[in-house]
Enzyme design. Structure first.
Site, PDB file in Angstrom:
ATOM      1  CG  ASP A 287      48.733  31.374  25.628  1.00 39.97           C
ATOM      2  OD1 ASP A 287      48.377  31.491  24.445  1.00 39.97           O
ATOM      3  OD2 ASP A 287      48.593  30.329  26.293  1.00 39.97           O
TER       4      ASP A 287
ATOM      5  CG  HIS B 197      45.861  24.945  28.755  1.00 36.37           C
ATOM      6  ND1 HIS B 197      46.769  24.930  27.722  1.00 36.37           N
ATOM      7  CD2 HIS B 197      44.859  25.753  28.351  1.00 36.37           C
ATOM      8  CE1 HIS B 197      46.318  25.706  26.742  1.00 36.37           C
ATOM      9  NE2 HIS B 197      45.161  26.216  27.102  1.00 36.37           N
ATOM     10  CG  ASP B 198      43.208  23.489  25.694  1.00 33.46           C
ATOM     11  OD1 ASP B 198      42.691  24.119  26.638  1.00 33.46           O
ATOM     12  OD2 ASP B 198      43.680  24.040  24.672  1.00 33.46           O
TER      13      ASP B 198
ATOM     14  CG  ASP C  51      44.434  30.648  22.038  1.00 35.87           C
ATOM     15  OD1 ASP C  51      44.666  29.572  22.612  1.00 35.87           O
ATOM     16  OD2 ASP C  51      43.287  31.107  21.874  1.00 35.87           O
TER      17      ASP C  51
ATOM     18  CD  GLU D  38      45.592  25.930  20.423  1.00 35.55           C
ATOM     19  OE1 GLU D  38      45.047  25.094  21.148  1.00 35.55           O
ATOM     20  OE2 GLU D  38      45.141  27.087  20.291  1.00 35.55           O
TER      21      GLU D  38
END
Ligand code: TEU
Ligand code: CA
Length: 565
Positions: free
Chosen positions: A117, A335-336, A219, A261
């Site tokens: 990430d 995970h969000d 990210d 993302e």
């Protein structure tokens, strides 16, 4: 004559667009691990890298090709590692660099790559760059971050808001200036306009690639070209220049996978990020299917009821838009986000059927599928009843702000139960031992008590389980090109309960039918879809022929492979 010219023109256009170059990640399936919640090997209640290594055989058996690791770098964990204080070291609670190298090596032995990430929109306020930067206006690192003079009456420079609530500007008393943080105040935004910042990031990326990783998940990558003075956050004027520069300076010469993302992505911008001649990213995560279900005023804390016609229209739009260029990522959860089964399926009435249905629909679309840990065993939302069970900075901040703004505490918990990020962050449920086998001590966040029935050990052992359904879908993508490259078409767009789509490659056609409701549905199929063929996958009995009218059961889903003449 006219049609002759038209044919010639079509020919010219087709020649101008070379066939899509085949990439290893077109057939890959990616599995996201949230390290804090995956497996705690040393018994401190926090998942760790040796824990992940200990589960590689489990992942190998599932058949996945790549593990995306949420951040494992050194961090004060204000946002569970999305606040990095050292890009070249590992958080001690997760392990050491030696543990990481061993994970990469052991994964490689099993044909699995590791995706890191890359969190480079911001750092932690404990990163040495920021520590230096805040020392004063003359510090050489000052320009690594985004500092501005106060607005009138020492107010923040403008009204930009943090994603976690409140202003995106915090005053730093000693210098009397504000710094920008589009997330928590402990996540100051890096200044991408500074070429030295970009150089540092590229060097760091190359350093990790030398360690043998398979790629990066990036990210909030749509933020890096921000123009804070005009309150422009996403899609800034130099965003794509930076990505092309990054491509040139880092992974361009390597055969790796990159996924950005981008909550702001539209089909148009996705083609800029992932178009074949753009030299930017392999693909982006877009979130239209997520945000279309959020309330205009209260956002995700008061979600709208599920609407299949809307969901189908978003998924289909993206399939059509990236049919000939660019590439889609495919995911229900991360995970969000809430657990896919709780959000889109029926976790109480039809957990097994609906989890398999959702997997079928997603994995037979065109793109690269991402599985979020626990999705493959049918894990569900957390069902916390009190705010003190939550751990997530976003949920805790928003709780305070929404209650101040007039939402009732009950409504907030209801919203958090549906959409809070901790739903996805409860520990992985491995077996029926205490704490679901995740740890031997109470974990950092409560385990979902349903681990006694929903756990990996039971799933692997049961031939008819959700897990084994995922395993079959992952394998099908490897054996059937039509799943990877077939042209997508959707049917019965206005049907409120059923998603029907086809994938066609040369003479092969896959017909996918999925019932998103808990009712029996009598379906009338258009003539083009009547066929006999081979059933590649199903969650009730196999279906091998489709006629004018068919009847499908609650959450039934199947795919028939047939030939078109
Ligand atoms: O998420 C970006 C992001 O915008 C989310 O915080 C999103 O706004 C929120 O979940 C929706 O309400 C990325 C990471 O995935 C997330 O975990 C981090 O907290 C965030 O960036 C900051 O790094
Ligand atoms: Ca641990």
């Amino acid at each position: 004559m006219v049609s002759g010219i038209h044919d010639q023109l079509t020919e010219v256009i087709l020649q101008a667009l070379p066939p899509l170059e085949r990439k290893w990640w077109h057939t890959a399936t990616i599995y996201q691990v949230y390290p804090r919640s995956f497996c705690d090997l040393n018994g401190d209640g926090i998942g760790d890298i040796p824990g992940i290594t200990s589960k590689l055989d489990y992942l190998k058996a599932l058949g996945i090709d790549v593990i995306w690791l949420s951040p494992i770098y050194k961090s004060p964990m204000d946002d569970n590692g999305y606040d990095i204080s050292d890009y070249r070291d590992i958080a001690p609670e997760f392990g050491t660099l030696a543990d990481f190298d061993r994970l990469v090596a052991e994964a490689r032995l099993r044909g699995i790559g590791i995706l890191l990430d890359l969190v480079v929109n911001h750092t932690s306020d404990e990163h040495p760059w920021f520590q230096e930067s805040r020392k004063g206006k003359d510090n050489p690192f000052r320009d690594f971050y985004i500092w501005r003079e106060p607005g009138a009456g020492s107010a923040p420079p403008n009204g930009l808001k943090s994603a976690f609530g409140g202003p995106a500007w915090t005053l730093d008393e000693p210098s009397g200036e504000y710094y920008l943080h589009l997330f928590s105040r402990r996540q100051p935004d890096l200044n991408w306009e500074n070429p030295i910042v970009r150089r540092e990031i590229y060097d760091m990326m190359n350093w990790w690639m030398e360690r043998g990783i398979a790629g990066f998940r990036m990210d909030v990558i749509d933020y890096i070209g921000k123009q804070p003075d005009s309150s422009l956050v996403t899609d800034g004027p130099h965003l794509h220049d930076y990505l092309q520069e990054m491509h040139r300076e880092t992974f361009g010469s390597r055969n790796i996978l990159t996924v950005g993302e981008a909550w702001s992505a539209t089909p148009g911008s996705a083609l800029l990020y992932s178009g074949r001649d753009r030299h930017e990213l392999s693909m982006v995560f877009q979130f239209e299917h997520v945000t279309q279900a959020w309330d205009e005023t209260w956002g995700k804390w008061r979600p709208k009821p599920f609407d299949l016609v809307g969901l189908k229209s978003v998924l289909s739009k993206w399939q059509y838009a990236l049919a000939d260029d660019g590439w889609n990522s495919l995911f229900w959860g991360n995970h969000d986000l809430p657990r896919a089964l709780s959000r889109y399926g029926d976790a109480t009435g039809y957990p097994v059927e609906s989890a398999k249905m959702l997997a079928t629909v997603l994995h037979l679309l065109k793109g690269t599928p991402f599985i979020y840990q626990g999705e493959e065993i049918g894990m569900t939302n957390a069902a916390f009843t009190a705010i003190d069970q939550y751990r997530d900075i976003e949920t805790l901040n928003m709780h305070r702000l929404h209650i101040e703004a007039g939402l009732s505490p009950e409504d907030f918990i209801k919203g958090a139960n549906e959409n809070g990020r901790d739903n996805a962050r409860t520990p992985m449920q491995w077996n029926t031992l205490a704490y679901g086998g995740f740890s031997t001590v109470p974990p950092w966040i409560e385990v979902n008590p349903n681990y006694s029935t929903i756990n990996a050990e039971a799933e692997v052992a049961d031939e008819r389980s959700i897990w084994n359904h995922y395993r079959r879908l992952i394998a099908l993508r490897k054996s059937h090109e039509v799943i990877v490259y077939g042209e997508f078409q959707s049917w019965l767009d206005q049907h409120p309960d059923v998603f029907v789509y086809t994938r066609t490659l040369d003479r092969e056609r896959l017909v996918v039918v999925a019932n998103f409701s808990s009712r029996d549905v009598a379906l009338h199929l258009p003539g083009e879809l009547h066929c006999v063929g081979e059933c590649l996958i199903s969650n009730y009995e196999p279906v091998t022929s489709l006629g004018e009218s068919i009847s499908i059961r609650p959450y039934e889903a199947f795919a028939v492979l047939t030939r078109v003449e």
